[in-house]
Design an enzyme around this catalytic site. Sequence first.
Site, PDB file in Angstrom:
ATOM      1  N   LYS A 132       0.892  -1.169  -0.056  1.00 30.58           N
ATOM      2  CA  LYS A 132      -0.006  -0.197   0.141  1.00 30.58           C
ATOM      3  C   LYS A 132       0.825   1.342   0.085  1.00 30.58           C
ATOM      4  O   LYS A 132       1.935   1.116   0.687  1.00 30.58           O
ATOM      5  CB  LYS A 132      -0.838  -0.005   1.074  1.00 30.58           C
ATOM      6  CG  LYS A 132      -2.130   0.957   1.325  1.00 30.58           C
ATOM      7  CD  LYS A 132      -2.945   0.466   2.684  1.00 30.58           C
ATOM      8  CE  LYS A 132      -3.826   1.712   3.158  1.00 30.58           C
ATOM      9  NZ  LYS A 132      -4.792   1.887   2.048  1.00 30.58           N
ATOM     10  N   GLY A 140       2.862   4.560   1.017  1.00 30.16           N
ATOM     11  CA  GLY A 140       3.340   5.285   2.141  1.00 30.16           C
ATOM     12  C   GLY A 140       3.653   4.270   3.318  1.00 30.16           C
ATOM     13  O   GLY A 140       4.043   4.863   4.346  1.00 30.16           O
ATOM     14  N   LYS A 195       7.566   1.106   1.557  1.00 28.62           N
ATOM     15  CA  LYS A 195       8.422   0.270   0.445  1.00 28.62           C
ATOM     16  C   LYS A 195       9.700   0.863   0.016  1.00 28.62           C
ATOM     17  O   LYS A 195      10.534   0.319  -0.119  1.00 28.62           O
ATOM     18  CB  LYS A 195       7.371   0.379  -0.791  1.00 28.62           C
ATOM     19  CG  LYS A 195       6.270  -0.177  -0.626  1.00 28.62           C
ATOM     20  CD  LYS A 195       5.387  -0.157  -1.814  1.00 28.62           C
ATOM     21  CE  LYS A 195       5.015   1.169  -2.365  1.00 28.62           C
ATOM     22  NZ  LYS A 195       4.388   2.052  -1.437  1.00 28.62           N
ATOM     23  N   THR A 196       9.821   2.002  -0.311  1.00 30.69           N
ATOM     24  CA  THR A 196      10.972   2.837  -0.579  1.00 30.69           C
ATOM     25  C   THR A 196      12.239   2.472   0.562  1.00 30.69           C
ATOM     26  O   THR A 196      13.213   2.126  -0.216  1.00 30.69           O
ATOM     27  CB  THR A 196      10.864   4.161  -1.029  1.00 30.69           C
ATOM     28  OG1 THR A 196       9.779   4.378  -2.201  1.00 30.69           O
ATOM     29  CG2 THR A 196      12.269   4.753  -1.634  1.00 30.69           C
ATOM     30  N   ASP A 243       8.062   2.930  -9.664  1.00 26.02           N
ATOM     31  CA  ASP A 243       6.902   3.794  -9.062  1.00 26.02           C
ATOM     32  C   ASP A 243       7.088   5.020  -9.934  1.00 26.02           C
ATOM     33  O   ASP A 243       8.274   5.785  -9.950  1.00 26.02           O
ATOM     34  CB  ASP A 243       7.149   4.070  -7.675  1.00 26.02           C
ATOM     35  CG  ASP A 243       5.850   4.511  -6.918  1.00 26.02           C
ATOM     36  OD1 ASP A 243       5.011   5.260  -7.874  1.00 26.02           O
ATOM     37  OD2 ASP A 243       5.728   4.794  -5.833  1.00 26.02           O
TER      38      ASP A 243
HETATM   39  N1  ATP Z   1       9.921   2.310  10.454  1.00 25.31           N
HETATM   40  C1  ATP Z   1       9.945   3.633   9.915  1.00 25.31           C
HETATM   41  N2  ATP Z   1      10.043   4.529  11.032  1.00 25.31           N
HETATM   42  C2  ATP Z   1       9.940   5.926  10.773  1.00 25.31           C
HETATM   43  N3  ATP Z   1       9.896   6.395   9.457  1.00 25.31           N
HETATM   44  C3  ATP Z   1       9.557   5.560   8.543  1.00 25.31           C
HETATM   45  C4  ATP Z   1       9.905   4.023   8.774  1.00 25.31           C
HETATM   46  N4  ATP Z   1       9.691   3.421   7.504  1.00 25.31           N
HETATM   47  C5  ATP Z   1       9.197   4.643   6.724  1.00 25.31           C
HETATM   48  N5  ATP Z   1       9.387   5.740   7.235  1.00 25.31           N
HETATM   49  C6  ATP Z   1       9.079   6.952   6.773  1.00 25.31           C
HETATM   50  O1  ATP Z   1       7.739   6.909   6.156  1.00 25.31           O
HETATM   51  C7  ATP Z   1       7.887   8.077   4.936  1.00 25.31           C
HETATM   52  C8  ATP Z   1       7.458   7.073   3.663  1.00 25.31           C
HETATM   53  O2  ATP Z   1       8.199   6.099   3.479  1.00 25.31           O
HETATM   54  P1  ATP Z   1       8.435   5.368   2.192  1.00 25.31           P
HETATM   55  O3  ATP Z   1       8.576   6.675   1.214  1.00 25.31           O
HETATM   56  O4  ATP Z   1       9.552   4.299   2.399  1.00 25.31           O
HETATM   57  O5  ATP Z   1       7.038   4.636   1.764  1.00 25.31           O
HETATM   58  P2  ATP Z   1       6.528   4.388   0.489  1.00 25.31           P
HETATM   59  O6  ATP Z   1       5.551   3.052   0.762  1.00 25.31           O
HETATM   60  O7  ATP Z   1       7.662   3.800  -0.438  1.00 25.31           O
HETATM   61  O8  ATP Z   1       5.724   5.275   0.001  1.00 25.31           O
HETATM   62  P3  ATP Z   1       5.028   5.688  -1.507  1.00 25.31           P
HETATM   63  O9  ATP Z   1       3.973   4.645  -1.743  1.00 25.31           O
HETATM   64  O10 ATP Z   1       4.537   7.183  -1.349  1.00 25.31           O
HETATM   65  O11 ATP Z   1       6.061   5.663  -2.561  1.00 25.31           O
HETATM   66  C9  ATP Z   1       9.135   8.280   4.652  1.00 25.31           C
HETATM   67  O12 ATP Z   1       9.340   9.682   5.346  1.00 25.31           O
HETATM   68  C10 ATP Z   1      10.050   7.593   5.582  1.00 25.31           C
HETATM   69  O13 ATP Z   1      11.408   8.123   6.126  1.00 25.31           O
END
Ligand code: ATP
Length: 379
Positions: free
Chosen positions: A63, A65, A68-69, A92
């Site tokens: 999902k 946010g 994943k990244t 993405d």
């Molecule tokens: N375990 C964690 N503890 C604290 N912050 C986190 C953690 N995992 C992710 N984050 C923070 O949450 C935010 C979203 O993370 P990330 O970009 O990795 O999500 P995503 O699933 O790739 O998002 P999107 O779907 O928008 O690409 C970032 O600011 C990241 O630093």
Amino acid sequence: MGLLSFSPKTSSFSTGLISISLKQRRSKDSFQVRAVAAPSEAVSGFDEMVAGTQRKYYMLGGKGGVGKTSCAASLAVKFANNGHPTLVVSTDPAHSLSDSFAQDLTGGQLVPVEGPDFPLFALEINPEKAREEFRNVTQKDGGTGVKDFMDGMGLGMLVEQLGELKLGELLDTPPPGLDEAIAISKVIQFLESQEYSMFTRIVFDTAPTGHTLRLLSLPDFLDASIGKILKLREKIASATSAIKSVFGQEQNRQGASDKLERLRERMVKVRELFRDTDSTEFVIVTIPTVMAVSESSRLSESLKKENVPVKRLIVNQIIPPSASDCKFCAMKRKDQMRALEMIKSDSELSSLMLIEAPLVDVEIRGVPALRFMGDIIWK
Ligand SMILES: Nc1ncnc2c1ncn2[C@@H]1O[C@H](COP(=O)(O)OP(=O)(O)OP(=O)(O)O)[C@@H](O)[C@H]1O
């Protein structure tokens, strides 16, 4: 209460106690991270992931946010620090690799990531550019090109068949997942070249769930569509052999046909890549909320139905037990524990290897932070 230190000189955190709740203090040349609780032991089976020099692909998805990244980038850093020349690819359309690594990785080319011990490169596929290329190939040879050609030649009976392809429509209003399919086929195209032969681990940061599900069926769809276009071309060619000499374009058309055939082959490779248990694994990333868990369960079901290998589930952003008397934290954690229980009794998710990753109170940005996160998750 333990203490973790980070020194920019060595670009590493000190080993020892791993933190869940972090307090970060910055000074001129170092900052310290205070650990207030120990995490539950996450075991990801990283030894198995890192073993061997045969090329392996890891696709991280879930999902929007959920992290994943961050998980994909931390896995790539960990592979590189364990001796694997690694490539991390974002498919993405809303890239965030550059943000995650805190380096400019844009441009649709291989960019070296500074920091890890062994080579780590990043590639952010530019979906618009890739789609444009795809459009050029298909339109020149199969989409509107064929339609115009057939209309012009009075081959009206074939137009109906062409209608089934819906390729023009597909390219004008691309459904979620098309960019991904094209991006991954683009990656496969890259991987066929010598420049990419060094990489033994390739990590994909994929688009959110809906796109991924769509993506799984797209290679079949596109393969079939391109197949139909090629068949139509054959029909046209045999029905109008005289026209070829009039137009004198046989060579061009043959070249375009070859291109289309290559595109089709790549689509078949995308499909095969997704299903190859020896080299590929899809890692689902989620957070402990009912909504995210439900979506992950559906994702897992769809992936299994499509025979995509799935073994691991990362539950990210788990709040540590409240050391203070914070009511909000305690309530939130209770809520999360319920979602975790839901995972354990879910028919789809309970069979997966569960990797619990804590919510840390600093933003995970830059290689040292990703290395730190990777050491928590991937062990
Ligand atoms: N375990 C964690 N503890 C604290 N912050 C986190 C953690 N995992 C992710 N984050 C923070 O949450 C935010 C979203 O993370 P990330 O970009 O990795 O999500 P995503 O699933 O790739 O998002 P999107 O779907 O928008 O690409 C970032 O600011 C990241 O630093």
